[in-house]
Each structure stands twice: as C-alpha cells, then as structure tokens.
Scaffold this active site. Structure first.
Site, PDB file in Angstrom:
ATOM      1  NE  ARG A  22      -2.583  -0.832   3.650  1.00 37.31           N
ATOM      2  CZ  ARG A  22      -3.368  -0.398   4.637  1.00 37.31           C
ATOM      3  NH1 ARG A  22      -4.557   0.118   4.385  1.00 37.31           N
ATOM      4  NH2 ARG A  22      -2.964  -0.457   5.889  1.00 37.31           N
ATOM      5  NE  ARG A  63      -9.073   6.112  12.273  1.00 35.69           N
ATOM      6  CZ  ARG A  63      -9.417   4.960  11.690  1.00 35.69           C
ATOM      7  NH1 ARG A  63      -8.520   4.005  11.510  1.00 35.69           N
ATOM      8  NH2 ARG A  63     -10.641   4.762  11.289  1.00 35.69           N
ATOM      9  CG  ASP A  64      -3.031   5.473  11.146  1.00 34.74           C
ATOM     10  OD1 ASP A  64      -3.998   5.569  11.904  1.00 34.74           O
ATOM     11  OD2 ASP A  64      -2.656   4.398  10.647  1.00 34.74           O
ATOM     12  CD  GLN A  93      -1.524  -2.663  15.006  1.00 34.93           C
ATOM     13  OE1 GLN A  93      -1.750  -3.859  15.219  1.00 34.93           O
ATOM     14  NE2 GLN A  93      -1.832  -2.068  13.866  1.00 34.93           N
ATOM     15  CG  HIS A 137      -2.851   4.811  18.600  1.00 35.59           C
ATOM     16  ND1 HIS A 137      -2.875   4.963  17.242  1.00 35.59           N
ATOM     17  CD2 HIS A 137      -3.265   5.992  19.092  1.00 35.59           C
ATOM     18  CE1 HIS A 137      -3.277   6.176  16.937  1.00 35.59           C
ATOM     19  NE2 HIS A 137      -3.519   6.825  18.041  1.00 35.59           N
ATOM     20  CG  ASP A 147      -8.805   0.451  11.122  1.00 34.15           C
ATOM     21  OD1 ASP A 147      -9.445   1.373  10.613  1.00 34.15           O
ATOM     22  OD2 ASP A 147      -7.577   0.312  11.004  1.00 34.15           O
ATOM     23  CE  LYS A 184      -4.645  -5.922  13.718  1.00 32.62           C
ATOM     24  NZ  LYS A 184      -3.827  -4.823  13.178  1.00 32.62           N
ATOM     25  CD  GLU A 185      -7.887  -3.241  15.582  1.00 35.71           C
ATOM     26  OE1 GLU A 185      -7.558  -4.447  15.444  1.00 35.71           O
ATOM     27  OE2 GLU A 185      -7.534  -2.354  14.790  1.00 35.71           O
TER      28      GLU A 185
HETATM   29  C1  GLC Z   1      -4.208   0.470  13.155  1.00 30.14           C
HETATM   30  C2  GLC Z   1      -4.584   1.518  12.129  1.00 30.14           C
HETATM   31  C3  GLC Z   1      -5.211   2.719  12.803  1.00 30.14           C
HETATM   32  C4  GLC Z   1      -6.329   2.316  13.715  1.00 30.14           C
HETATM   33  C5  GLC Z   1      -5.882   1.272  14.706  1.00 30.14           C
HETATM   34  C6  GLC Z   1      -7.012   0.747  15.541  1.00 30.14           C
HETATM   35  O1  GLC Z   1      -3.161   0.918  13.915  1.00 30.14           O
HETATM   36  O2  GLC Z   1      -3.443   1.934  11.412  1.00 30.14           O
HETATM   37  O3  GLC Z   1      -5.706   3.600  11.820  1.00 30.14           O
HETATM   38  O4  GLC Z   1      -6.789   3.464  14.384  1.00 30.14           O
HETATM   39  O5  GLC Z   1      -5.311   0.189  13.996  1.00 30.14           O
HETATM   40  O6  GLC Z   1      -7.932   0.029  14.810  1.00 30.14           O
END
Ligand code: GLC
Length: 762
Positions: free
Chosen positions: A342, A348-349, A686, A640, A490, A632-633
């Site tokens: 990419r 946003r980043d 991350q 972050h 995300d 991850k999320e």
């Molecule tokens: C990744 C993405 C970022 C997003 C984060 C949480 O770091 O680059 O844009 O806010 O994930 O989903």
C-alpha cells in the site's frame, strides 16, 4: 531474558545476542531513499514509494526468516571457509563467532569477530544522496598475514511490488543487468525511470549480476556457490532475477584494517559513476555519517529531559521521538509487517502523527496537514487512504503503467463516497492545525488556501469548519456521531450505529477550534461553534454515561455497546479516556470511569483496549467480534490508546496512576522480558497480546504505530506537562508523588527554555 542494551551515549541499541526470537528492525534514510533492515541485515530498500519503486527484493514472512538483505560475505582464501558480517545469512555457530548489531539513528552497524578477523558493516543513506552506503571494515587481529575475499550481495526487485510478486510475465522478462567499469546496472526496460546501480569504491576482481548464477542451484544465501568456490561467474543477462555482487581478493597484515565501501543507488550507471567518485574518498563517507548524526542531535536538542525514571528518559530523549519521526517521515506502509503493498497516507494515522511532534519537525507536520487538507472531501470527511501524488503534477511519482491493460483510475474515481468514510478521520486534523500554530506561532497558516479532493477550494479555517459540520450532521437517533465505516477502532464497524468516542472527539476538536476562533476574533464562528459545542456536551451528558463508566456507542438497532450488562466487550478504553480528555466527563464521572478502566482492563503490560474479549461474532458491532480474543482490537493491549489514559489520568490529577501505566507499556522497561515480549524494546509496538491470549505479553508490529507520536505527546504535554499555548509555554506537570522533580531543556517556541520542576511535597 535480554538480548541487548541501550548505549545512551551513542543513541544505539546494541544487540549482543543476535539469535533474537523475531526480527528487530531499523529505518535508514531521511528523504527519498529508504531502507528497512533487521538485526541480521535482512530487509529492503525503496525510492520514495515502497509500492511503486522498490529497489531490493524481500521475501516477507518466510523461512528462513526475513530474507534476503544487504549482505557482505568474507572468505578465507587459504581455507575456503566463509561467513557473513551480519550473523545471517551464513549463520556461523554463536559459540565460535561473536556477532553484534547496533541499531542507531538512521544507520545500523553489524559486527563480527571470527577467527582473528574483526569486521563491521555500517548501512546508511546519506542525507544528500539517494544511495545506500555499506561501509565495511575488516581488521586482522591475529599475528599472521591473511588472504581473504569480500563479496557483496543484494537481490534487485522489480519496481512495482505487485508485478514483482504476482505477474512474473511483466517482471521476469523486463529486468536486465549489465556490468561495466566496476558498476552493475539493473534496468527495468519497460520503465522510463527504472534504473539502479551497484558499485564500490574499489575496482572489483569479480562480479555476478544474475542471482541464480551466484547462488547456484538448490542453494540459498546461506551457501552461495560462488562464495564457496571463491569465484564469481561474471554473469549478466537481459531478463531474469538480478543481484549486486562485487568481489575483491586482498591480503591483510596483522593489525591492519581494510576498508571497502559498497554503494547501492538510484539511477543509471552514469549516476553511479558520480556517486562512486564522491564516496571513493572515505572522508566523504565519514562526513555523510556525521551529517546524519548532526541531523538527529539537532532534533533531540529541541527537547531533552532528566527525570528520576531512566526508562522514561531513554524513550523521550531518543527512541520515542525517533519512532515518531519515522512515522511522520514515511507514513505507515514500509515495515516487515506492511511490506509495501500500500502507499500514500492513512488519514487518521497521519493526522495524529502530525499533531504530536510539531516541535521537532514543524515542516513535515505542516506538509502532512496540507496534504490531508487536500485529501478532504468538500462535505467534510477525509479520503481514508490516499496518495498525495494524486493531487500533484509530479509525473515521476505516478504509478508505473503496465503494458498489460490495467484500467487507469480517473481523478474522480479516487474520491470515495461516504460509505467508505470513517467517522473520526478528519476530526484529528483540527488539533493538528492548532498544535502546529501553537508550536510555531504561525497564525496565518489557517488562512492558507487549499483545494478539496472533489474540487473547489477554501482556507484551512474553512476546511476545519467543514470537518466540524460533517460530524454535527452525521448523527444517529441519540444525537451521537455515527460510527460509519469505522471510527478510530478499525474493527468497530457501526455504519449507522453511533460512536461515543467520536462524539467526544468532536467535542475536543470543537474546544480546540474555539480557542483559535477567539484568537482570530471570528465572531460568527464563535457563535455557531459554541452552540454546536453546547449541543454535543448535552448529548454526552444525556446519552453516554453508563453508571460506572462511559458507553462505547450504540448499534444501528439501538443496543448499547460497552455497558455493564454486556458479558463481552463490557468496557472500552477509548470512550472513557476521551470522555475525560474532551472535558465531557468532569472530575467525578471521569474519576469513576478511569477507575473502572483500571479495574477491568489494566495488565502488567499496559491497558487493554476492551474486555472481556469478544468471542461471539456480532455484525452490528463489527469485525472486532471476529478477531481472536486477545489479539489486535479484540482485548489486546492496543498501544496507541494507552497514552490517552496517561493524559486522562493527568487531567484528573493522578500522576501516580499515569506513571504506572506509562511504565507498564514502556518498551525499555521490557528489555529484560524478551522471552515474553519478543519484539524490540526500543520501539512501541502496535499491540501486545492481551490476557485472553495464550501468548499474553507478546508485542507485535514495531515502529509503524500511532503510539510513537501519542506516547511522546502525552508524556511531554500531560505527564511532564510542558506544552505550548498561543501566547505562553504552559508548565503544568502531573508527576508521581515519589518524584522530587525533573529538568527539561525545551528549545521550541520560547527558545532554549530551561525548566526545573520541583515537587514541593518531597
Ligand atoms: C491500526 C490503524 C489505525 C487504527 C488502529 C485501531 O493501527 O493503522 O488507523 O486506528 O489500527 O484500529
């Protein structure tokens, strides 16, 4: 368990146990040419874009791990034995050979001590020239003369990463190599600008430019046939796979050190000739190294701290800022995780990156803000992922156009509709503008006229108003901002459902905007946006409090997300931290909310994003419910947003809590925990696997994370509390009770301010 240490004086991380569990990377290059390399010289280089102008090839996520790279072999011509200066690719047993890797500020040095031969290879890209220098030194530590050979190796890539990986019809027969006057040229025949060269300061005795001739059949970089034999094949060919191999035989007396400089550069052989003439003079190589050093020292001089916490000093004074700078320079798409498929800017980043370090890099922050303003659709949302080159006339930056038909998108095709808009993207840009102005004092920046992505133009001030208006318009039945494709998370894909976090962000952006509106004395804007702020604040008060914490939002059909009755995803970090930072929460609810966050989400590696982890897919909440628990999320320690909790705790006056969380996440603090962390301890990652995962504590994705900027911003602006305002430098620290104080040298707005904070209660 640890694998290395911080060399504070030289600002290096020294890996003295190179058999790491995973690649630890570094970034070389500050302008157009860039390389990402690991602790064993694996990695790749590119020019301007890792997607369309790849220079060297990399086989990511493969075995053997993270190859090929930019390697140098040494061969003992009396015994036939050979090894590499970086531990890999030859991989000599570590009880026989001593290997060290030093990752520094835009350079990496590999060192090897084997059989009385001490060798080093420093990789760097001079500020002034698009060339990667491989500065090699080989010293005879023994007492007898040695006959040795040295060989370079890198594998060239087709420029276009997709062509290089998917359609060999395009790449295999359109890449050729030749050798002349000590310079290898790789040309990509289809492309007007498709040339690379590889050369060295010396006249080579041997060369190979065809990969398979050098490596030999059924072999790898570990045991190239040519090195084994001590004889290259002088290969060159039109079509095929190509490499940069130059060899030299030499003798080295006891105590003598030989120096060789290889050069991997952008451009034709002619360019190689010029660069070679320049760097044949080793003084020019040393000067290039010193310029890199000065570049970074000047940056760090903007802000240095001496606190009672050595790990915090290590991060703030060197590595955290370095990471934030790497992010703002290269955006996010070049690493060993994102390998260049990419390109461009994530809206946003980039906006957050630009918000966080205007002190050390005002020019780049400003450029990024301008680019993002150009990527704003006139309706007020940002193009989620876009390439500033779309709006530029610089033809050279345009993607390679393949002779096999790939439809060319038109400018208008690049502008996506609201169905792909993320609800938070452009809101981050408001504080990016205000932070930039506070830091630089450049009030007229807001008057600069910039185009909209879909046509028309307006001042930055007008762009900001469209952003705020968009969020005010895009609300759901509770009056809360719609989540749209996603918000900051995300994987929270609410569509017409509502995002509490974005409503808090909206409030925060409005506060920033109104401060500037007061300074600009824009009465009309003050009136309109004060009313908007009041409405948003009322909505927050009315809809978003859950009793012990704040909700994360509502699904489209009106279900609450992140409420006390939820068995999974009961509480989320983002909405609670932002309720406090935006001022919506107030002291009492804010304290309660952050206590709940702490109670449910705190771990010894930082604060989890949410919890308990989702295990039941729920399309109304989104992809987060389909992510493995703890990754991850979905209930990992997503790094972050951790600094948001430090900022929130400081706003509540709880410096001890902020510091505790800061230290839990702190990479440097985990230097002795690599058996768990695995990843590099000099970079925020991350995410760190959460409590619900079997690898709890393992960190993933170094460097390319918004944590870089945010950790720096929250630690300096909130914990240490030194932040620029429009007409003053604010000093408002919120430090742990046990600290007696700290010192800071700030060379920003108020040139060379020396700040000495004392804790009166000590
Ligand atoms: C990744 C993405 C970022 C997003 C984060 C949480 O770091 O680059 O844009 O806010 O994930 O989903």
């Amino acid at each position: 368990m640890k694998y290395g240490y911080f060399d504070q004086k030289n600002r290096e991380y020294v890996i003295d146990h190179v058999n790491l569990p995973t690649s630890w990377t570094n970034y070389l290059g500050l302008k157009d040419m860039v390389a990402v390399v690991n602790h064993t010289a694996g990695g790749y280089a590119f020019y301007k874009t890792p997607q369309y102008h790849r220079i060297t090839r990399f086989r990511p996520n493969g075995v053997p791990m993270d190859r090929p790279g930019h390697y140098v072999y040494i061969r003992d011509d009396e015994t036939g034995e050979y090894w590499s200066i970086s531990w890999q690719p030859v991989g000599k047993p570590l009880d026989q050979a001593k290997y060290v890797c030093r990752h520094g500020m835009s350079y990496t040095t590999y060192e090897c001590d084997y059989n009385d031969i001490k060798a080093s290879q420093t990789l760097m890209i001079p500020i002034k020239d698009p060339v990667e220098l491989w500065d090699v030194k080989i010293e005879n530590k023994g007492d007898k003369k040695r006959k040795l050979s040295v060989y370079s190796y890198c594998e060239f890539s087709y420029h276009h990463i997709d062509m290089d990986n998917q359609n060999f019809q395009m790449s295999l027969y359109a890449a050729g190599s030749s050798y002349e006057d000590g310079i290898i040229q790789e040309d990509l025949y289809y492309e007007e600008f498709g040339f690379q060269y590889f050369t060295a300061d010396f006249t080579p005795d041997e060369y190979d430019t065809v990969r398979d001739s050098f490596i030999g059949p059924y072999r790898t970089e570990t045991n190239p046939l040519a090195v084994e034999k001590g004889k290259c094949t002088s290969s060159a060919e039109l079509g095929g796979n190509h490499c940069g191999v130059l060899g030299k035989h030499f003798e080295v007396e006891p105590g003598q050190e030989m120096r060789f400089v290889f050069m991997l550069g952008e451009g034709k052989r002619e360019e190689g000739r010029k660069i070679r003439a320049k760097y044949q003079d080793f003084a020019a190589v040393d000067a290039a190294f010193n310029e890199l050093h000065e570049f970074w020292e000047n940056k760090f001089a903007n802000l240095q701290v001496q606190t009672p916490n050595a790990d915090m000093d290590t991060m703030l004074n060197t590595w955290n800022l370095y990471q934030a700078e790497v992010n703002i320079m290269f955006s996010r798409f070049a690493s060993f995780i994102e390998v260049g498929g990419r390109t461009g800017l994530g809206y946003r980043d980039t906006a957050q990156d630009a918000m966080t370090i205007p002190l050390s890099n005002p020019d780049q922050c400003r450029l990024r803000i301008e680019q993002l303003m150009q990527g704003l659709v006139s309706q007020g949302y940002g193009l989620h992922l876009f390439d500033p080159a779309w709006f530029s006339d610089d033809e050279k930056q345009k993607p390679f156009s393949s002779p096999t038909v790939i439809p060319q998108p038109k400018g208008s095709d690049m502008v996506h509709g609201i169905e792909d808009a993320c609800s938070d993207d452009a809101l981050w840009l408001i504080p990016s503008v205000t932070e930039y102005i506070k830091e630089t004092g450049n009030l007229s920046f807001a008057d600069q006229v910039i185009g909209y992505a879909d046509g028309g133009e307006g001042t930055i001030w007008e762009h900001m108003q469209r952003i705020l208006d968009f969020s005010a318009e895009q609300i759901g039945s509770h009056g809360v901002c719609k989540g749209l494709r996603a918000d900051w998370n995300d994987c929270l894909n609410l569509g017409g459902g509502e995002s509490a976090m974005v409503t808090f962000l909206h409030l925060w952006a409005l506060n920033h905007f109104l401060e500037l509106a007061e300074i600009r004395k824009d009465e009309e804007a003050i009136k309109k946006y004060t009313a908007m702020r009041d409405t948003v604040k009322e909505t927050c008060d009315r809809e978003l409090w859950d009793g012990d914490w704040f909700l994360r939002g509502f699904t489209k059909d009106g279900r609450k997300i992140g409420t006390h009755t939820d068995p999974e995803g009961k509480i989320h970090l983002e909405s609670n931290a932002w309720a406090v930072i935006s001022g919506a929460a107030g002291q009492e609810k804010g304290t309660k909310a952050m206590d709940s966050v702490y109670e449910y989400l705190e771990t010894s590696y930082g604060i989890m994003l949410n919890g308990p982890a989702y295990s039941v897919p729920d399309e109304a909440i989104g992809f987060v419910t389909r992510v493995y628990p703890g990754l991850k999320e979905n209930a990992s320690v997503f790094s972050h947003p951790n600094p948001w909790t430090w900022a929130a705790e400081c706003m509540l006056g709880r410096g001890d809590r902020a510091m505790k969380s800061y230290m839990e996440l702190c990479p440097a603090r985990q230097n002795n925990l690599i058996e768990i962390r695995k990843a590099e301890p000099y970079s925020y990652c991350q995410f760190i696997a959460g409590k619900d995962h079997s690898a709890f504590g393992r960190a993933h994705h170094p460097f390319m994370t918004g944590t870089g900027g945010w950790a720096y911003f929250a630690a300096t602006h909130f914990m240490l509390g030194v932040r620029p305002d429009y007409d003053a430098l604010v000093v408002d620290p919120c430090i742990p009770a046990e600290w007696d104080g700290f010192q800071m040298q700030d060379a920003g707005e108020m040139q060379n301010t020396e700040i000495d904070v004392e804790n009166p209660n000590m």
